[in-house]
Motif scaffolding. Structure first.
Motif, short mmCIF file in Angstrom:
data_model
loop_
_atom_site.label_atom_id
_atom_site.label_comp_id
_atom_site.label_asym_id
_atom_site.label_seq_id
_atom_site.Cartn_x
_atom_site.Cartn_y
_atom_site.Cartn_z
N ALA A 77 20.69 -4.58 -55.37
CA ALA A 77 19.55 -3.94 -56.01
C ALA A 77 19.86 -2.48 -56.34
CB ALA A 77 18.31 -4.02 -55.10
N VAL A 78 20.50 -1.78 -55.41
CA VAL A 78 20.86 -0.38 -55.66
C VAL A 78 21.85 -0.29 -56.82
CG1 VAL A 78 22.06 1.61 -54.67
CG2 VAL A 78 20.32 0.41 -53.34
N GLN A 79 22.81 -1.22 -56.87
CA GLN A 79 23.79 -1.22 -57.97
C GLN A 79 23.10 -1.47 -59.30
OE1 GLN A 79 27.17 -0.44 -57.81
NE2 GLN A 79 26.84 -0.37 -60.01
N ILE A 80 22.18 -2.41 -59.33
CA ILE A 80 21.44 -2.72 -60.56
C ILE A 80 20.65 -1.49 -61.02
CG2 ILE A 80 19.47 -4.04 -61.48
CD1 ILE A 80 20.54 -6.43 -59.80
N LEU A 81 20.00 -0.82 -60.08
CA LEU A 81 19.23 0.38 -60.42
C LEU A 81 20.15 1.51 -60.89
CD1 LEU A 81 16.56 0.26 -57.60
CD2 LEU A 81 16.16 -0.05 -60.04
N SER A 82 21.31 1.62 -60.30
CA SER A 82 22.27 2.64 -60.72
C SER A 82 22.76 2.37 -62.15
CB SER A 82 23.46 2.66 -59.75
OG SER A 82 24.43 3.58 -60.20
N ALA A 86 22.15 4.60 -65.59
CA ALA A 86 23.23 5.00 -66.51
C ALA A 86 22.91 4.59 -67.94
CB ALA A 86 24.55 4.39 -66.06
N LEU A 87 22.37 3.38 -68.10
CA LEU A 87 21.97 2.92 -69.44
C LEU A 87 20.88 3.80 -70.02
CD1 LEU A 87 21.93 -0.97 -69.11
CD2 LEU A 87 23.32 0.36 -70.70
N LYS A 88 19.90 4.12 -69.19
CA LYS A 88 18.80 4.96 -69.66
C LYS A 88 19.33 6.33 -70.08
CE LYS A 88 14.15 6.46 -68.92
NZ LYS A 88 12.98 5.66 -69.05
N MET A 89 20.25 6.88 -69.31
CA MET A 89 20.82 8.18 -69.64
C MET A 89 21.55 8.11 -70.98
SD MET A 89 22.93 10.75 -67.15
CE MET A 89 24.35 9.71 -66.95
N LYS A 90 22.30 7.03 -71.19
CA LYS A 90 23.03 6.88 -72.45
C LYS A 90 22.05 6.78 -73.63
CE LYS A 90 27.03 4.66 -72.65
NZ LYS A 90 28.03 3.58 -72.64
N VAL A 91 20.96 6.05 -73.44
CA VAL A 91 19.95 5.91 -74.49
C VAL A 91 19.32 7.27 -74.79
CG1 VAL A 91 17.65 4.95 -75.00
CG2 VAL A 91 19.44 3.48 -74.08
N GLN A 144 14.18 -5.72 -66.89
CA GLN A 144 13.60 -6.78 -66.06
C GLN A 144 14.34 -6.91 -64.73
OE1 GLN A 144 10.81 -8.62 -66.54
NE2 GLN A 144 11.15 -9.58 -64.57
N LYS A 145 15.68 -6.90 -64.81
CA LYS A 145 16.46 -6.98 -63.58
C LYS A 145 16.22 -5.76 -62.69
CE LYS A 145 20.29 -9.82 -65.21
NZ LYS A 145 21.72 -9.84 -65.52
N ALA A 146 16.08 -4.61 -63.32
CA ALA A 146 15.84 -3.37 -62.56
C ALA A 146 14.48 -3.42 -61.87
CB ALA A 146 15.94 -2.16 -63.48
N GLU A 147 13.49 -3.99 -62.53
CA GLU A 147 12.17 -4.11 -61.90
C GLU A 147 12.25 -5.04 -60.68
OE1 GLU A 147 9.65 -5.24 -65.18
OE2 GLU A 147 9.45 -3.17 -65.86
N GLU A 148 13.02 -6.13 -60.81
CA GLU A 148 13.20 -7.04 -59.68
C GLU A 148 13.95 -6.34 -58.55
OE1 GLU A 148 15.15 -10.46 -61.34
OE2 GLU A 148 13.44 -10.93 -62.64
N ARG A 150 13.94 -3.19 -57.94
CA ARG A 150 13.02 -2.22 -57.34
C ARG A 150 12.14 -2.91 -56.29
NH1 ARG A 150 8.89 0.99 -61.12
NH2 ARG A 150 8.46 -1.15 -61.70
N VAL A 151 11.71 -4.14 -56.57
CA VAL A 151 10.88 -4.89 -55.62
C VAL A 151 11.68 -5.18 -54.35
CG1 VAL A 151 9.74 -7.11 -55.23
CG2 VAL A 151 9.37 -5.89 -57.38
N VAL A 152 12.95 -5.59 -54.51
CA VAL A 152 13.80 -5.87 -53.35
C VAL A 152 13.95 -4.60 -52.50
CG1 VAL A 152 16.18 -6.39 -52.63
CG2 VAL A 152 15.08 -7.76 -54.42
N LEU A 153 14.19 -3.50 -53.16
CA LEU A 153 14.36 -2.23 -52.46
C LEU A 153 13.05 -1.80 -51.78
CD1 LEU A 153 16.71 -0.34 -52.02
CD2 LEU A 153 15.95 0.97 -53.98
N ASP A 154 11.93 -1.97 -52.47
CA ASP A 154 10.63 -1.63 -51.88
C ASP A 154 10.36 -2.47 -50.63
OD1 ASP A 154 10.16 0.29 -53.78
OD2 ASP A 154 8.76 -0.93 -54.97
N GLN A 155 10.72 -3.75 -50.68
CA GLN A 155 10.51 -4.61 -49.51
C GLN A 155 11.37 -4.15 -48.34
OE1 GLN A 155 11.35 -8.49 -51.14
NE2 GLN A 155 9.22 -8.83 -51.74
N ALA A 156 12.61 -3.78 -48.63
CA ALA A 156 13.50 -3.30 -47.56
C ALA A 156 12.98 -1.99 -46.98
CB ALA A 156 14.91 -3.11 -48.10
N LEU A 157 12.49 -1.12 -47.83
CA LEU A 157 11.95 0.15 -47.35
C LEU A 157 10.64 -0.04 -46.62
CD1 LEU A 157 12.75 2.39 -50.44
CD2 LEU A 157 13.91 2.38 -48.22
N LYS A 158 9.84 -0.98 -47.08
CA LYS A 158 8.55 -1.26 -46.46
C LYS A 158 8.75 -1.79 -45.05
CE LYS A 158 4.18 -3.36 -47.68
NZ LYS A 158 3.50 -4.23 -48.64
#
Length: 172
Positions: A77-82, A86-91, A144-148, A150-158
């Motif tokens: 999940a962290v890799q997907i968000l990273s 990077a994609l957002k920065m390029k855009v 879409q993958k990043a949103e998923e 984020r949910v995985v990460l939120d669950q781990a943090l929760k």
């Protein structure tokens, strides 16, 4: 986290932060006293009880596999968000220039005279336009993958948050 049980009462499990150590055993002893005071377990321990008498409860392979799977999911999940960042920065970086080039393309479709220099500038700008367009497409697909993720990460943090809220504060 380390878990201990009592030889006289193996159903009782006491879990404390850290690895098996004198300090962890002392924390477990403090919890044991609290449990005895609150009536959770009987207060009669034959011949007294000391921290050295705790029996460490080892995790089963199954629970380690679950933990490993959870860790892998968090790492992924962290890799997907990273990658998404990077994609957002390029855009973001290429957007303004790409939109200028896109509007300049219209000159190709008019009957107005165009200089060779203007066309050469357009040709040079097509690379930037392509970078932006491809990055934008990938960004939208990755969202879409990043949103998923984020949910995985939120669950781990929760789960960590709730664990911290449940553990009693030390320093009495």
């Amino acid at each position: 986290m380390v878990s201990y049980t009592l030889p006289q009462n193996p159903d009782t499990i006491i879990t404390v932060r850290g690895k098996d150590s004198e300090r962890a055993r002392q924390k477990a002893m403090d919890k044991l006293v609290e449990m005895m005071d609150s009536g959770e377990i009987p207060t009669e321990l034959e011949n007294g009880f000391s921290p050295e008498q705790f029996i460490e409860v080892k995790e089963s392979k199954e629970s380690k596999e679950i933990t490993s799977e959870e860790e892998d999911a968090v790492a992924q999940a962290v890799q997907i968000l990273s990658d998404f960042a990077a994609l957002k920065m390029k855009v973001v970086e290429s957007r303004e220039e790409a939109l200028k080039i896109r509007s300049a393309i219209e000159v190709l479709f008019t009957d107005e005279p165009v200089t060779v220099e203007e066309i050469a500038n357009l040709k040079d700008g097509f690379k930037t336009l392509k970078i932006f367009a491809v990055a934008n497409l990938r960004y939208r697909e990755a969202k879409q993958k990043a949103e998923e993720a984020r949910v995985v990460l939120d669950q781990a943090l929760k789960s960590e948050e709730s664990e911290l809220k449940q553990s009693p504060k030390s320093g009495k």
